[in-house]
Design an enzyme around this catalytic site. Structure first.
Site: not given
Length: 466
Positions: A157, A278, A284
């Site tokens: 999960h 980016s 980034k």
């Protein structure tokens, strides 16, 4: 110029029809297979004395010239030629004359011709994909061999569950890709039958020898029923299905690589060679390769559904609908090949942050199940009661701001006095991993067996000479 089939027509084709009906824009990809099949067919016609040996040689020499022109970019593909079969035959007749060139189509139809070309193409691509999957299995095995003791959280999960090794986690993907490899090989074995000689749908009155063309082209045998042969596209559907399952697996791996590369996880650093930045945020570093492969999964699924839908409810035998069988297959094959190559290279250069993985193991009380198992094995406590005791120990650890693997004996005994010092060994994360010696478990001896299985799988696969 009149079309090769235009004998019963009194009017020229509409330009709209020319453009709508033509497949030359994409089935030109089958030129090698088309010429290969035609050479085999011409040779067989000669061996069966349907044409003379000199005529066969003229046909073969002319076909080889057409092949050379195409590969040298000297061949002009024209919409009015409709498809690769007509284009090749028309050019062949220009080279050697229509009297002999027109004999090539004896005892065959475009129906069995395209079935042959497409099947040959898919079977060749099948082998290429199988090799690329094998390379990926080898890379995962290599990384796993170096990370037997690299602890990381195992998840259910997407929640911390139990400690595993990086080797164990990656070997799970290895076994997925082994099944993918087996699917490609199984499809090849099942579909390596030759449809040439089936003609339009009913076979031919000419005394041909289908075993000759089948053997010449590398097939195991001819197909059995001419009507099925020209209308069968199971081989293409299987290819699209196999690619779709493969991408189910690559998308799962890529999803985890994306998560692991995030600041929240920090488990890996993808090489600059396979990352992008980016346009606005200088800091980034984006996992675009993994994201693109994840995204292309929808694309290959779509190609499978499209062909399934095209083939649904088609009456026997050949229908023009089946001209829609190729573009999706071409697209999925190219998508799969490029994706497997770049995924494999990206994995080879990915750095694994073992400290971050170990730190993550200290969150979520990963060895809680081990405490419950200890109470069952050492104290003869029923598992349901042991589960309850362990849950209370987790609550005590959390109130103390500790992970269960770091609590002291006094904390544990405050819940149940039957707990002794040996429980601390059970709660140790490395010991937890090593405790699972069951077949397929996380212990090193089990993972080493899995790696050995993968190594033998690779060795046996290479013996197939794919």
């Amino acid at each position: 110029m009149k079309k090769l089939w235009q004998g019963r027509f009194s009017e020229e084709s509409s330009q709209l029809l020319e453009e709508f009906n033509a497949s030359i824009g994409f089935d030109r990809n089958l030129y090698k297979e088309d010429i290969e099949g035609s050479i085999a067919h011409a040779t067989m016609l000669s061996e069966c004395a349907i044409i003379t040996k000199d005529e066969s040689k003229t046909l073969v020499d002319g076909l080889k010239q057409v092949l050379s022109e195409i590969e040298d970019n000297k061949f002009e593909f024209k919409t009015e030629d409709e498809d690769i079969h007509m284009a090749v035959e028309k050019r062949l007749s220009e080279i050697i004359g229509s009297e002999i060139g027109g004999k090539l189509h004896t005892a065959r139809s475009r129906n069995d011709q395209v079935a042959l070309d497409f099947r040959l193409f898919v079977l060749k691509q099948n082998k290429e994909l199988a090799k690329l999957v094998l390379n990926l299995i080898s890379t995962l095995k290599t990384i796993s061999s170096s990370n037997l003791d690299t602890l990381m959280p195992g998840y259910t999960h997407l929640q911390h569950a139990q400690p595993v090794s990086l080797a164990y986690h990656l070997m799970a993907y290895s076994f997925m890709f082994m099944r993918d490899f087996e699917r490609f090989i199984s499809s090849f074995e099942r579909n390596n039958l030759c449809p040439l000689g089936s003609a339009a749908l009913a076979g031919t009155p000419h005394a041909i020898n289908r075993e000759v063309t089948s053997s010449t082209l590398g097939f195991y045998a001819p197909t059995f029923n001419a009507m099925d042969s020209v209308s069968d596209r199971d081989f293409a559907l299987e290819m699209l299905f196999n690619i779709s399952v493969l991408f189910t697996h690559t998308s799962r791996l890529c999803e985890e690589l994306i998560l692991w590369s995030s600041q929240e996880f920090g488990f890996i650093s993808i090489s600059d060679k396979f990352s992008t930045g980016s346009s606005i945020m200088p800091q980034k570093k984006n996992p675009d390769v993994a994201e693109l492969i994840r995204g292309k999964t929808g694309r290959v699924y779509g190609n499978l559904i499209a062909l399934l839908t095209t083939m649904k409810s088609l009456p026997l035998a050949y229908n023009k609908d089946m001209q829609e069988d190729k573009e999706g297959v071409f697209d999925s094959l190219e998508t799969a090949k490029t994706s497997l190559v770049i995924l494999n290279e990206m994995l080879k250069t990915t750095k694994f942050n073992t400290d971050a993985m170990l730190k993550a193991c200290k969150k979520g009380h990963l060895s809680a199940t081990d405490l419950a198992d200890y109470l069952v094995k050492q104290k003869n406590i029923p598992f349901r009661e042991a589960h309850h005791i362990t849950g209370r120990c987790v609550a005590v650890a959390e109130s103390a701001g500790l992970d269960l693997s770091d609590v002291g004996l006094l904390h544990l005994q405050s819940v149940d006095e039957r707990i002794d010092e040996t429980a601390l060994d059970a709660l140790n994360l490395a010991n937890s991993k090593e405790a699972r010696k069951s077949y397929g478990g996380t212990a090193n001896e089990s993972v080493l067996k899995q790696i050995e299985v993968a190594q033998k799988f690779i060795e046996n696969a290479l013996k197939l000479k794919i």
